[in-house]
Write an enzyme that holds these catalytic residues in place. Structure first.
Site, PDB file in Angstrom:
ATOM      1  N   ASP A  65      -2.867   4.751  -2.499  1.00 20.11           N
ATOM      2  CA  ASP A  65      -3.730   5.489  -1.471  1.00 20.11           C
ATOM      3  C   ASP A  65      -4.024   6.851  -2.263  1.00 20.11           C
ATOM      4  O   ASP A  65      -3.302   7.582  -2.353  1.00 20.11           O
ATOM      5  CB  ASP A  65      -3.439   5.392  -0.141  1.00 20.11           C
ATOM      6  CG  ASP A  65      -4.331   5.885   0.821  1.00 20.11           C
ATOM      7  OD1 ASP A  65      -5.223   5.378   0.952  1.00 20.11           O
ATOM      8  OD2 ASP A  65      -4.173   7.101   1.299  1.00 20.11           O
ATOM      9  N   HIS A  70     -11.185  -2.008   3.009  1.00 18.61           N
ATOM     10  CA  HIS A  70     -10.943  -1.803   4.577  1.00 18.61           C
ATOM     11  C   HIS A  70     -11.893  -0.478   4.886  1.00 18.61           C
ATOM     12  O   HIS A  70     -12.073  -0.195   5.855  1.00 18.61           O
ATOM     13  CB  HIS A  70      -9.603  -1.665   4.982  1.00 18.61           C
ATOM     14  CG  HIS A  70      -8.906  -0.484   4.138  1.00 18.61           C
ATOM     15  ND1 HIS A  70      -8.768  -0.669   2.809  1.00 18.61           N
ATOM     16  CD2 HIS A  70      -8.585   0.866   4.454  1.00 18.61           C
ATOM     17  CE1 HIS A  70      -8.174   0.554   2.432  1.00 18.61           C
ATOM     18  NE2 HIS A  70      -7.852   1.409   3.257  1.00 18.61           N
ATOM     19  N   ASP A  71     -12.170   0.370   3.846  1.00 21.50           N
ATOM     20  CA  ASP A  71     -13.096   1.483   4.111  1.00 21.50           C
ATOM     21  C   ASP A  71     -14.671   1.293   3.910  1.00 21.50           C
ATOM     22  O   ASP A  71     -15.343   2.274   4.024  1.00 21.50           O
ATOM     23  CB  ASP A  71     -12.394   2.557   2.870  1.00 21.50           C
ATOM     24  CG  ASP A  71     -11.208   2.977   3.305  1.00 21.50           C
ATOM     25  OD1 ASP A  71     -10.823   3.180   4.555  1.00 21.50           O
ATOM     26  OD2 ASP A  71     -10.560   3.569   2.507  1.00 21.50           O
ATOM     27  N   ASP A 107       0.879  -1.115  -0.108  1.00 19.77           N
ATOM     28  CA  ASP A 107       0.077   0.159   0.022  1.00 19.77           C
ATOM     29  C   ASP A 107       0.819   1.219   0.028  1.00 19.77           C
ATOM     30  O   ASP A 107       1.769   1.427   0.809  1.00 19.77           O
ATOM     31  CB  ASP A 107      -0.898  -0.024   1.228  1.00 19.77           C
ATOM     32  CG  ASP A 107      -2.347   0.635   0.876  1.00 19.77           C
ATOM     33  OD1 ASP A 107      -2.170   1.655   0.125  1.00 19.77           O
ATOM     34  OD2 ASP A 107      -3.239   0.190   1.640  1.00 19.77           O
ATOM     35  N   GLU A 152      -6.140   4.381  -5.974  1.00 20.25           N
ATOM     36  CA  GLU A 152      -7.493   4.512  -5.636  1.00 20.25           C
ATOM     37  C   GLU A 152      -7.805   6.113  -5.962  1.00 20.25           C
ATOM     38  O   GLU A 152      -7.289   7.208  -5.700  1.00 20.25           O
ATOM     39  CB  GLU A 152      -7.229   4.860  -4.038  1.00 20.25           C
ATOM     40  CG  GLU A 152      -8.725   5.048  -3.301  1.00 20.25           C
ATOM     41  CD  GLU A 152      -8.464   5.288  -1.754  1.00 20.25           C
ATOM     42  OE1 GLU A 152      -9.656   5.252  -1.055  1.00 20.25           O
ATOM     43  OE2 GLU A 152      -7.334   5.516  -1.319  1.00 20.25           O
TER      44      GLU A 152
END
Length: 553
Positions: free
Chosen positions: A213, A329-330, A112, A255
């Site tokens: 990210d 995860h969000d 990440d 993302e």
């Protein structure tokens, strides 16, 4: 003639194929996956111990949420050292062993990459705060007050202003997230070079790529209140590609919350030398009110979902590649969000799997999705760990919202839903830890867990395993064209995949009602059925609640 041309194009496409086009990626949220030392926090050693499980599932790559050194203001997305490992997670030796063990199992590790911002405990920011003339000052974004107040009304994603006042220097610094996550100044060439050096450090270790990210924010122009898709964004990404991963055979996924298909092509058209693919979130916003934020809920309409998914399936063509996902995860758990996690738990979990994994693109599975893990509703803010949910709670309380309405939003959309510990078996704390877990375990772990799934040949786990195998064995799943079937009941999502004279039909009922479904096709083979049908006639059939089928026609 047309058929020969199409055949030639197909062969060329397959010849130029990248490994990530046929891959299935599994996301691990390390804090919640497996604790190996009893401190209640998942760690790298825990992941190493579960490689065999992931190999059994059949995945190609692991996307690892951040494991770098971090004070954990935002669960590791606030990095204080990019070339060290968080104490709770282990050591760099553990990380090297994980990369090696995963590679031995045919699994690549995707790191990440969080480079829009750092932690306020990063050495660059500690230096930057020492004064306006410090050599690191310009690594971050500083502005003078305007009329004794914030430079402008830019807001933080985590509520409140995106500007934080620094008493010592009399200036504000920018943070699009928590005030402990100051934004890096990408206009500074030194910042970019430091980041590229760090990326090369990880590439040299043999990782399989990066998930990036909020990468769409690095081209921001805060003075003009431009955050996403700034004018220099693609220039930076092309430079990054040249100076880091462009010479490696790796997966890169950005993302990008605001991406349209046209914007996605800018990132992922192979001719532009930027990224492999992006995460777009258009489908994810379908249960929020128009023009409001994610906490303002409305029911998802299947008609809208069909429209959005079909658009992304058809509009990228060869100028881009889709990433396919329901969870991360969000995001809340899909089986609780748009399925039925009570009466039709197993059927709806399998239905969402079949519907997504038969599409064109690279599928992502979020830990626990493959066993049907569900949301965990809480009754009080004291039970909530997630900084975004906590900040929103206090912000809305001040604005006069009712507590029960705020809690309803948190239970529907809060990020803790995805972060409850992985449910391995029926032992205490679901076999996640022998200590006290950092976040509550969902009480349904006694009936929803890995062991129970593996012991049951008809489980959700084996549905995922079969879907992964179908993708490996059948080029149609990877390369076939997508064609939406239009004349179906509103709640039925059906489509064809077409490739070299082969034709597959996928149909899914996203509701608790039965629906009649018919197309003028003969079924030659049943490939998937979440109701275990041994005979299917698609010329006239009734789809049961949350039923999904894949057939060769």
């Amino acid at each position: 003639m047309e058929a020969i041309k199409e055949k030639r194009e197909t062969v060329t496409r397959q010849k130029d194929a990248k490994w990530w086009q046929t891959a299935v990626v599994y996301q691990i949220y390390p804090r919640s996956f497996q604790d190996s030392d009893g401190d209640g926090i998942g760690d790298l050693r825990g992941i190493i111990n579960r490689i065999d499980y992931l190999k059994l599932l059949g995945i190609t790559a692991i996307w690892l949420s951040p494991v770098y050194k971090s004070p954990n203001d935002d669960n590791g997305y606030d990095i204080s050292d990019y070339q060290d490992i968080m104490d709770e997670f282990g050591t760099m030796d553990d990380m090297d062993e994980l990369i090696a063990k995963a590679n031995e199992a045919g699994i690549k590790i995707i790191m990440d990459l969080v480079v829009n911002h750092t932690s306020d405990e990063h050495k660059w920011f500690i230096e930057a705060k020492k004064g306006r003339d410090n050599e690191y000052r310009d690594y971050y974004i500083w502005r003078d007050p305007v009329n004794g107040d914030v430079p402008n009304d830019l807001g933080s994603t985590f509520s409140g202003s995106a500007w934080e006042f620094d008493e010592a220097s009399g200036q504000y610094f920018l943070h699009l997230f928590s005030k402990r996550q100051p934004d890096l100044n990408w206009e500074n060439e030194k910042v970019r070079q430091e980041i590229y050096d760090m990326m090369n450090y990880w590439l040299d270790k043999g990782i399989g790529g990066f998930r990036m990210d909020v990468i769409d924010l690095i081209g921001k122009i805060p003075d003009e209140k431009i955050t996403g898709n700034g004018p220099k964004l693609h220039e930076y990404l092309q430079e990054m590609n040249r100076k880091t991963f462009g010479s490696h055979d790796v997966l890169t996924v950005g993302e990008t919350w605001g991406a349209t298909p046209e914007i996605a092509k800018l990132y992922s058209d192979p001719k532009r030398n930027e990224l492999s693919m992006v995460f777009q979130f258009e489908h994810v916003g379908l249960d929020q009110q128009e023009g409001k934020d994610k906490w303002d809920l409305k029911p998802m309409e299947v008609m809208e979902l069909k429209k959005v998914m079909a658009k992304w399936q058809t509009s990228l063509g060869d100028e881009g590649w889709n990433s396919l996902f329901w969870n991360n995860h969000d995001l809340p758990r899909i089986v609780s969000r748009w399925g039925n996690d009570k009466e039709y738990h197993e059927q709806s979990a399998k239905m969402f799997a079949i519907l997504l994994h038969m599409m064109k693109g690279t599928p992502y599975i979020y830990q626990g999705e493959e066993i049907g893990m569900t949301n965990y509703p809480v009754s009080s803010i004291d039970e909530v760990e997630d900084i975004e949910s906590v900040n929103m709670y206090h912000d809305r309380l001040e604005k006069g919202y009712a507590v029960q309405d705020i809690m309803k939003s948190i239970n529907a959309k809060g990020r803790d839903n995805a972060r409850t510990p992985m449910q391995w078996d029926e032992r205490e704390n679901a076999g996640f830890t022998t200590g006290t877990p950092w976040l509550h375990v969902n009480p349904n772990y006694t009936t929803i867990n890995v062991k129970q799934n593996i012991d049951n040949p008809d489980s959700i786990f084996y549905t995922y395993q079969r879907l992964i195998q179908l993708r490996k064995d059948n080029p149609i799943v990877v390369w076939g064209e997508f064609e939406l079937i239009e004349n179906t009941p509103d709640d039925v999502f059906a489509y064809y995949r077409l490739y070299e004279g082969e034709k597959w039909l996928v149909a899914a009922n996203i509701s608790e009602q039965k629906h009649d479904f018919s197309v003028d096709e003969e079924v030659s083979e049943i490939l998937m059925s979440n109701y275990n049908r041994t005979e299917i006639d698609v010329r006239q059939m009734t789809l049961k609640p949350y039923e999904a089928i894949t057939v060769k026609v």
